[in-house]
Design a protein around this motif. Structure first.
Motif, PDB file in Angstrom:
ATOM      1  N   ALA A  96      85.281  97.175   5.797  1.00  0.00           N
ATOM      2  CA  ALA A  96      84.122  98.069   5.892  1.00  0.00           C
ATOM      3  C   ALA A  96      83.690  98.527   4.503  1.00  0.00           C
ATOM      4  CB  ALA A  96      84.457  99.275   6.768  1.00  0.00           C
ATOM      5  N   TYR A 153      98.569  92.033   7.541  1.00  0.00           N
ATOM      6  CA  TYR A 153      98.631  90.680   8.128  1.00  0.00           C
ATOM      7  C   TYR A 153      97.911  89.629   7.280  1.00  0.00           C
ATOM      8  CZ  TYR A 153      94.056  91.992  10.216  1.00  0.00           C
ATOM      9  OH  TYR A 153      92.763  92.416  10.421  1.00  0.00           O
ATOM     10  N   GLU A 177      90.333 102.733  -3.855  1.00  0.00           N
ATOM     11  CA  GLU A 177      91.299 102.165  -2.917  1.00  0.00           C
ATOM     12  C   GLU A 177      92.691 102.699  -3.250  1.00  0.00           C
ATOM     13  OE1 GLU A 177      91.595 100.428  -0.024  1.00  0.00           O
ATOM     14  OE2 GLU A 177      93.724 100.723  -0.405  1.00  0.00           O
ATOM     15  N   ALA A 178      93.354 103.217  -2.213  1.00  0.00           N
ATOM     16  CA  ALA A 178      94.675 103.822  -2.422  1.00  0.00           C
ATOM     17  C   ALA A 178      95.715 102.792  -2.843  1.00  0.00           C
ATOM     18  CB  ALA A 178      95.120 104.510  -1.121  1.00  0.00           C
ATOM     19  N   ASP A 225      87.871  85.913  15.013  1.00  0.00           N
ATOM     20  CA  ASP A 225      86.625  86.508  15.503  1.00  0.00           C
ATOM     21  C   ASP A 225      85.791  87.164  14.408  1.00  0.00           C
ATOM     22  OD1 ASP A 225      88.567  88.409  15.124  1.00  0.00           O
ATOM     23  OD2 ASP A 225      88.177  89.529  16.954  1.00  0.00           O
ATOM     24  N   GLY A 239      93.784 105.200   7.382  1.00  0.00           N
ATOM     25  CA  GLY A 239      94.318 106.093   6.359  1.00  0.00           C
ATOM     26  C   GLY A 239      94.781 105.273   5.175  1.00  0.00           C
ATOM     27  N   ALA A 240      95.193 105.973   4.131  1.00  0.00           N
ATOM     28  CA  ALA A 240      95.674 105.288   2.920  1.00  0.00           C
ATOM     29  C   ALA A 240      96.924 104.482   3.280  1.00  0.00           C
ATOM     30  CB  ALA A 240      96.003 106.322   1.854  1.00  0.00           C
ATOM     31  N   LEU A 241      96.892 103.194   2.997  1.00  0.00           N
ATOM     32  CA  LEU A 241      98.016 102.315   3.359  1.00  0.00           C
ATOM     33  C   LEU A 241      99.030 102.376   2.226  1.00  0.00           C
ATOM     34  CD1 LEU A 241      95.819  99.468   4.828  1.00  0.00           C
ATOM     35  CD2 LEU A 241      97.354 100.965   6.107  1.00  0.00           C
ATOM     36  N   ILE A 281      87.006  93.886  12.849  1.00  0.00           N
ATOM     37  CA  ILE A 281      86.369  93.625  11.557  1.00  0.00           C
ATOM     38  C   ILE A 281      84.856  93.500  11.739  1.00  0.00           C
ATOM     39  CG2 ILE A 281      86.229  91.977   9.649  1.00  0.00           C
ATOM     40  CD1 ILE A 281      89.219  91.228  10.474  1.00  0.00           C
ATOM     41  N   ALA A 337      91.636 109.104  -2.840  1.00  0.00           N
ATOM     42  CA  ALA A 337      90.677 110.226  -2.812  1.00  0.00           C
ATOM     43  C   ALA A 337      91.336 111.400  -2.117  1.00  0.00           C
ATOM     44  CB  ALA A 337      89.417 109.802  -2.068  1.00  0.00           C
ATOM     45  N   ASP A 351      87.121 101.548  11.143  1.00  0.00           N
ATOM     46  CA  ASP A 351      88.126 102.084  12.076  1.00  0.00           C
ATOM     47  C   ASP A 351      88.178 103.607  12.102  1.00  0.00           C
ATOM     48  OD1 ASP A 351      88.834  99.518  12.684  1.00  0.00           O
ATOM     49  OD2 ASP A 351      90.942  99.707  12.091  1.00  0.00           O
ATOM     50  N   GLY A 377      92.358  96.324   2.646  1.00  0.00           N
ATOM     51  CA  GLY A 377      92.735  97.165   3.772  1.00  0.00           C
ATOM     52  C   GLY A 377      93.861  96.563   4.593  1.00  0.00           C
ATOM     53  N   GLN A 378      93.752  96.707   5.912  1.00  0.00           N
ATOM     54  CA  GLN A 378      94.819  96.222   6.794  1.00  0.00           C
ATOM     55  C   GLN A 378      95.027  94.713   6.643  1.00  0.00           C
ATOM     56  OE1 GLN A 378      94.152  97.797  10.905  1.00  0.00           O
ATOM     57  NE2 GLN A 378      92.789  99.217   9.849  1.00  0.00           N
TER      58      GLN A 378
HETATM   59  C1  FAD Z   1      98.145  93.227  12.807  1.00  0.00           C
HETATM   60  C2  FAD Z   1      96.650  93.384  12.929  1.00  0.00           C
HETATM   61  C3  FAD Z   1      95.877  92.305  13.312  1.00  0.00           C
HETATM   62  C4  FAD Z   1      94.484  92.444  13.439  1.00  0.00           C
HETATM   63  N1  FAD Z   1      93.728  91.372  13.822  1.00  0.00           N
HETATM   64  C5  FAD Z   1      92.371  91.503  13.916  1.00  0.00           C
HETATM   65  C6  FAD Z   1      91.576  90.386  14.329  1.00  0.00           C
HETATM   66  O1  FAD Z   1      92.078  89.296  14.611  1.00  0.00           O
HETATM   67  N2  FAD Z   1      90.220  90.566  14.398  1.00  0.00           N
HETATM   68  C7  FAD Z   1      89.623  91.768  14.106  1.00  0.00           C
HETATM   69  O2  FAD Z   1      88.404  91.853  14.172  1.00  0.00           O
HETATM   70  N3  FAD Z   1      90.372  92.829  13.733  1.00  0.00           N
HETATM   71  C8  FAD Z   1      91.719  92.733  13.637  1.00  0.00           C
HETATM   72  N4  FAD Z   1      92.475  93.822  13.273  1.00  0.00           N
HETATM   73  C9  FAD Z   1      91.794  95.102  13.022  1.00  0.00           C
HETATM   74  C10 FAD Z   1      91.110  95.113  11.646  1.00  0.00           C
HETATM   75  O3  FAD Z   1      92.051  94.802  10.634  1.00  0.00           O
HETATM   76  C11 FAD Z   1      90.483  96.474  11.405  1.00  0.00           C
HETATM   77  O4  FAD Z   1      89.533  96.731  12.415  1.00  0.00           O
HETATM   78  C12 FAD Z   1      89.809  96.519  10.035  1.00  0.00           C
HETATM   79  O5  FAD Z   1      90.749  96.325   9.002  1.00  0.00           O
HETATM   80  C13 FAD Z   1      89.093  97.853   9.840  1.00  0.00           C
HETATM   81  O6  FAD Z   1      88.542  97.833   8.563  1.00  0.00           O
HETATM   82  P1  FAD Z   1      88.285  99.198   7.750  1.00  0.00           P
HETATM   83  O7  FAD Z   1      87.694  98.757   6.459  1.00  0.00           O
HETATM   84  O8  FAD Z   1      87.565 100.147   8.611  1.00  0.00           O
HETATM   85  O9  FAD Z   1      89.739  99.840   7.527  1.00  0.00           O
HETATM   86  P2  FAD Z   1      91.047  99.321   6.794  1.00  0.00           P
HETATM   87  O10 FAD Z   1      91.186  97.866   6.872  1.00  0.00           O
HETATM   88  O11 FAD Z   1      92.148 100.146   7.359  1.00  0.00           O
HETATM   89  O12 FAD Z   1      90.816  99.710   5.264  1.00  0.00           O
HETATM   90  C14 FAD Z   1      90.784 101.055   4.880  1.00  0.00           C
HETATM   91  C15 FAD Z   1      91.227 101.154   3.431  1.00  0.00           C
HETATM   92  O13 FAD Z   1      91.015 102.486   2.986  1.00  0.00           O
HETATM   93  C16 FAD Z   1      92.078 102.866   2.135  1.00  0.00           C
HETATM   94  N5  FAD Z   1      92.144 104.338   2.126  1.00  0.00           N
HETATM   95  C17 FAD Z   1      92.419 105.158   3.158  1.00  0.00           C
HETATM   96  N6  FAD Z   1      92.412 106.433   2.763  1.00  0.00           N
HETATM   97  C18 FAD Z   1      92.112 106.429   1.441  1.00  0.00           C
HETATM   98  C19 FAD Z   1      91.949 107.449   0.460  1.00  0.00           C
HETATM   99  N7  FAD Z   1      92.099 108.748   0.760  1.00  0.00           N
HETATM  100  N8  FAD Z   1      91.643 107.080  -0.816  1.00  0.00           N
HETATM  101  C20 FAD Z   1      91.493 105.764  -1.140  1.00  0.00           C
HETATM  102  N9  FAD Z   1      91.644 104.759  -0.248  1.00  0.00           N
HETATM  103  C21 FAD Z   1      91.938 105.091   1.034  1.00  0.00           C
HETATM  104  C22 FAD Z   1      93.286 102.222   2.775  1.00  0.00           C
HETATM  105  O14 FAD Z   1      94.358 102.106   1.842  1.00  0.00           O
HETATM  106  C23 FAD Z   1      92.717 100.883   3.234  1.00  0.00           C
HETATM  107  O15 FAD Z   1      92.891  99.875   2.254  1.00  0.00           O
HETATM  108  C24 FAD Z   1      93.871  93.706  13.164  1.00  0.00           C
HETATM  109  C25 FAD Z   1      94.665  94.790  12.763  1.00  0.00           C
HETATM  110  C26 FAD Z   1      96.034  94.638  12.655  1.00  0.00           C
HETATM  111  C27 FAD Z   1      96.867  95.830  12.216  1.00  0.00           C
END
Ligand code: FAD
Length: 337
Positions: A31, A63, A50-51, A70, A134-136, A304, A103, A293, A57-58
């Motif tokens: 995102a 993984y 980025e933390a 997808d 959250g921060a990973l 994603i 942050a 998320d 991110g995740q």
């Molecule tokens: C095992 C697993 C398998 C998955 N498989 C799929 C799949 O096949 N298809 C699919 O669509 N989705 C899948 N997902 C879900 C998908 O990974 C998430 O929906 C997606 O990563 C969300 O993206 P995001 O950018 O919102 O958050 P995130 O990926 O969680 O990224 C958020 C980032 O923000 C950082 N952050 C948080 N707080 C702070 C702060 N205070 N300061 C600085 N940085 C901060 C974190 O460290 C992190 O890097 C899966 C998830 C898991 C756990």
């Protein structure tokens, strides 16, 4: 994928020393990276905090080795490669990505916002929260004697700096196999150990790991039990025998746990681990948007593709917020040079 230095701008993008950007994105998961793309594509400056020590991110933390089926346009692609493609889309754009930056504070500053990390304070006209779960942050090492060893690390370090050192890597996560290979290539003397016989990683990395072991480039001790760390290294139990391992650096890679606490004091009308999002990703705070998320509208649909769509919507609203002369609608990229 290269891990930028904490203070380095994203490769290929101009660096600005001023700690102001039009928009600040918190979180470099899918995102956050896509929001940064759209903001920069609209011609605005954007900084991403980025933390973790790397973006993605995740996908990068939890993984990287798994295939994702997808994500539109990238069928059956490994999560690490999805991140790489998102990063590639930032090439040549004005995006400053700062890793290892959590942050922690948010306060109003003129018409915009002031955001604090442990190191810096920066300002922006608008903020996009893309903090996911959250921060990973890496799990703390849970082994006797961890405080006695002079160099215990819990996340992927600057690998180049460890060339020539004896490095003990503990863990079966994909980052452990990756660190073992990269450190061996960087000239470190690597021992890799795990409580189970198998390691996680993409098949190519695991093949390379086996080749490196077979040719004696690195040592693998698994399954083995880490008994304790000592000032000189570690003691392991393997096959009923105690092994003494000398190590200048111990890299304990036990995975990552999400921590929302740095953000939870912010007045965002939290609903559990979600931030309510109105039209365009608006939060109760003017000029603060939420995507991915963390956004309540996604709810259990943590995907994603949903995160990317929310990022595109919020980024364009944030761009209009900062520059009212810019329309919310970006127009079609295919019609721009
Ligand atoms: C095992 C697993 C398998 C998955 N498989 C799929 C799949 O096949 N298809 C699919 O669509 N989705 C899948 N997902 C879900 C998908 O990974 C998430 O929906 C997606 O990563 C969300 O993206 P995001 O950018 O919102 O958050 P995130 O990926 O969680 O990224 C958020 C980032 O923000 C950082 N952050 C948080 N707080 C702070 C702060 N205070 N300061 C600085 N940085 C901060 C974190 O460290 C992190 O890097 C899966 C998830 C898991 C756990």
């Amino acid at each position: 994928m290269e891990v930028p230095h904490p203070d380095a701008p994203h490769p290929g993008t101009p660096h600005s020393d001023a700690l102001h950007s039009d928009i600040l994105v918190i979180g470099a998961g899918p995102a956050g990276l896509h929001a940064a793309f759209y903001v920069a594509w609209r011609g605005l400056s954007v900084r991403v905090l980025e933390a973790r020590g790397e973006v993605g991110g995740q996908l990068s933390a939890l993984y990287p080795d798994k295939r994702v089926y997808d994500v539109p346009g990238l069928p059956g692609t490994r999560a690490a490669a999805v991140v790489w493609q998102l990063l590639r889309q930032l090439d040549g754009l004005n995006v400053d990505v700062r890793v290892s930056s959590v942050a922690r504070t948010l306060e109003r500053a003129g018409g915009g916002w002031r955001i604090g990390t442990d190191r810096d304070t920066m300002t922006a006209g608008a903020v996009i929260l893309a903090a996911g779960l959250g921060a990973l942050l890496p799990r703390a090492p849970r082994v006797p004697g961890a405080e006695d060893h002079p160099d215990v690390r819990t996340d992927l370090p600057d690998l180049a700096g460890l060339g020539g050192r004896r490095v003990l890597i503990v863990g079966g996560v994909p980052q452990a196999a990756r660190a073992a290979l990269e450190l061996t290539e960087a000239g470190a003397i690597v021992t890799l150990t795990h409580s189970r016989a198998g390691f996680r990683g993409d098949p190519i990395s695991l093949d390379r790991l086996e080749q490196a072991r077979a040719s004696g480039q690195l040592e693998i001790l698994a399954p083995a039990r880490l008994l304790r760390l000592t000032p000189q290294g570690a003691e392991l139990e393997m096959g009923g025998e105690t092994r003494i391992i000398g190590a200048d650096t111990v890299l304990m890679l036990g995975g990552y746990l999400p921590d929302l606490s740095p953000l939870q004091a912010w007045p965002l009308d939290w609903r559990g681990e979600y931030v309510p999002d109105g039209p365009g990703g608006r939060t109760p705070l003017d000029g603060v948007y939420v995507v991915g998320d963390l956004a309540q509208s996604g709810g259990d649909l943590k995907l994603i593709s949903v995160a990317l769509a929310q990022a595109a919507v919020a980024a364009n609203h944030a761009a209009h917020h900062v520059r009212p002369g810019l329309k919310v609608r970006p127009g079609h990229s295919s019609e721009k040079r």
